[in-house]
Design an enzyme around this catalytic site. Structure first.
Site, PDB file in Angstrom:
ATOM      1  CG  ASP A  33      -2.060   0.922   1.171  1.00 15.59           C
ATOM      2  OD1 ASP A  33      -2.196   1.629   0.160  1.00 15.59           O
ATOM      3  OD2 ASP A  33      -2.849   0.961   2.130  1.00 15.59           O
ATOM      4  CG  ASP A  34      -0.166   4.873  -0.172  1.00 12.72           C
ATOM      5  OD1 ASP A  34      -0.952   4.404  -1.015  1.00 12.72           O
ATOM      6  OD2 ASP A  34      -0.471   5.802   0.595  1.00 12.72           O
ATOM      7  CB  CYS A  73      -6.063   2.681  -2.300  1.00 12.10           C
ATOM      8  SG  CYS A  73      -7.103   3.888  -1.473  1.00 12.10           S
ATOM      9  CG  HIS A 135     -10.110   1.544   0.445  1.00 10.74           C
ATOM     10  ND1 HIS A 135      -9.123   2.450   0.723  1.00 10.74           N
ATOM     11  CD2 HIS A 135     -11.282   2.234   0.557  1.00 10.74           C
ATOM     12  CE1 HIS A 135      -9.650   3.623   0.996  1.00 10.74           C
ATOM     13  NE2 HIS A 135     -10.968   3.518   0.911  1.00 10.74           N
ATOM     14  CG  ASN A 270      -1.723   4.254  -4.626  1.00 12.08           C
ATOM     15  OD1 ASN A 270      -2.795   3.752  -4.269  1.00 12.08           O
ATOM     16  ND2 ASN A 270      -0.901   4.832  -3.769  1.00 12.08           N
TER      17      ASN A 270
END
Length: 452
Positions: A33-34, A73, A135, A270
């Site tokens: 994530d990120d 996301c 999400h 992302n």
């Protein structure tokens, strides 16, 4: 990298995909994530040592031109799961409260009528599970999001932003708290434990597991003793722990005796934010929330002992998240959903080590309006639509204004806008990008199953 293809790899690439699928692999799809390219040592990153994640590259293949489906996301995850550009299913930004979703001109959750990778694999005999951040619906004031089973999952352990949050990581009505049984810095280990347990119980049949940790998304809380703040020091500790847990996963596959029967894919949803002056984006322009390369060009590693050649780097293939659906189905011997016209292409040969040229461009959108899409500011703020076609990438406003054209082969940092020099290419790509954007459904329109 040698230009000569070893004979065993060449012979493997010539085999029909059904021959590869005679013994379908377990598939573990890790979606950080990120996480930016500059967070990993195998991409030249210096934020923290990541030797165990780097081991995936050393023992498998590393891609230099892999793209998420969005710079944020929820749509990036929707593109991966459906094999379609997320705007087709009215997912344009991160899913939030209903009022915010209306502001972003999007649905409240991913429509379960959309094509689903786990559902397709389940139909082919796979046991399926999702462990980690979802999400794609649920949380805040969205209480009617479809359950995990609607998308084809047999088991699950989701975070707060899901229809069925796991109680051990959601003691309160929010994403995390100090009251959670499993603390913020223990969550990646929790999801790895769930993955290994699932594989141990189901290893008599092929398994597909989403292992989607919420690291290294902020807040960076690496331990009870850590000072507060999203600092480089805290990021370093978070990355070191994440690396340790991926190493524990790999050792667990060996202990279960399924290491050589398991395809492990590692990527990110992302770009990074904050980027620390571009260091976390490996010097690429942009960040999370931006359609420049730093927002959508992600690390991508794949390892399958005996099937993917070790130590391979592929800087030729332009691979997108939407391609994973048809590519993984091909490797698994799973049929694609009847009637679905995916945006992704079967690039399974590239995953096995043979570079491939894609047939159609990749498209992105981010920025339906100024109020709900006002970040990032400054040089990283991109036009709302983008397309990559071969070596060329064009960014343009949804109304066709402000075109920016970059030759990524010569200028991966997107520093020299060639729109005024390469006018024919700029015009062609601007027309394609704006036509694609106009075709996407609006806030109340039905999702399209067409390709253009």
């Amino acid at each position: 990298m040698s230009r000569r293809t070893p004979l065993p790899v060449l012979l493997l690439s010539l085999l029909p995909l059904r021959a590869v699928a005679e013994s379908p692999p377990h598939i573990v799809l890790i979606l950080a994530d990120d996480l930016g390219c500059g967070d990993l040592g195998c991409y030249g990153g210096t934020q923290a040592p990541t030797p165990l994640i780097d081991r995936l590259a050393a023992e498998g293949i590393r891609f230099g031109n892999y793209y998420s489906a969005s710079p944020i996301c929820s749509p990036s995850r929707a593109g991966l799961i459906t094999g379609m550009f997320p705007g087709r299913w009215r997912i344009t930004s991160y899913l939030q409260a209903r009022k915010g979703n209306r502001g972003c001109e999007q649905a409240d959750f991913l429509d379960p009528a959309a094509p689903s990778l786990p559902r397709a694999l389940k139909a082919a005999g796979y046991a399926t599970a999702h462990f980690g951040k979802w999400h794609l619906g649920g949380g805040r004031d969205v209480q009617d999001a479809p359950r995990f089973a609607a998308y084809g999952y047999d088991e699950h352990a989701g975070t707060y932003e899901s229809p069925e949050p796991h109680p051990d990581i959601t003691a309160t009505n929010w994403i995390w708290s100090d009251k959670d049984k499993v603390k913020r810095w223990e969550r990646t280990a929790f999801f790895v434990d769930k993955t290994l347990d699932f594989l141990a119980r189901r290893k008599d049949r092929p398994c597909f597991v989403n292992l989607w940790p919420d690291d290294p998304h902020t807040p960076w809380v690496p331990g009870a003793d850590a000072p507060t703040g999203d600092t480089p020091a805290n990021l370093r500790r978070v990355l070191i722990e994440m690396d340790r847990q991926i190493g524990r996963l790999l050792e667990g596959l060996k202990a279960l005796g399924i290491d050589d029967r398991t395809l492990v894919v590692f990527t990110s949803d992302n770009g990074a934010l904050p980027t620390f002056a571009g260091a976390r984006s490996a010097g690429l322009r942009g960040s999370k929330l931006s359609l420049y390369e730093g927002g959508v060009r992600m690390p991508f590693l794949a390892r399958w002992p005996g099937r993917i050649p070790a130590g391979r780097t592929d800087d030729t293939t332009v691979l997108g998240a939407v391609d994973l659906f048809p590519s993984l189905c091909a490797l698994a011997g799973a049929a694609l959903p009847a009637g679905a016209r995916l945006d992704g292409e079967d690039l399974s040969g590239a995953l096995l080590g043979t570079p491939a040229a894609r047939k159609a461009p990749l498209f992105w959108e981010y920025g339906r309006n100024e109020r709900f899409f006002k970040y990032p500011a400054g040089r990283d703020r991109s036009p709302a639509v983008a397309v990559r076609d071969g070596r060329w990438k064009l960014l343009v406003g949804a109304d066709g204004s402000g075109a920016e054209l970059y030759d990524l082969a010569a200028d991966p940092k997107e520093s020299v806008n060639l729109a005024d020099r390469e006018t024919e290419t700029a015009s062609r790509l601007a027309e394609a990008a704006t036509a694609w954007r106009r075709f996407l459904p609006g806030p109340t329109g039905g999702a399209s199953n067409e390709r253009r």
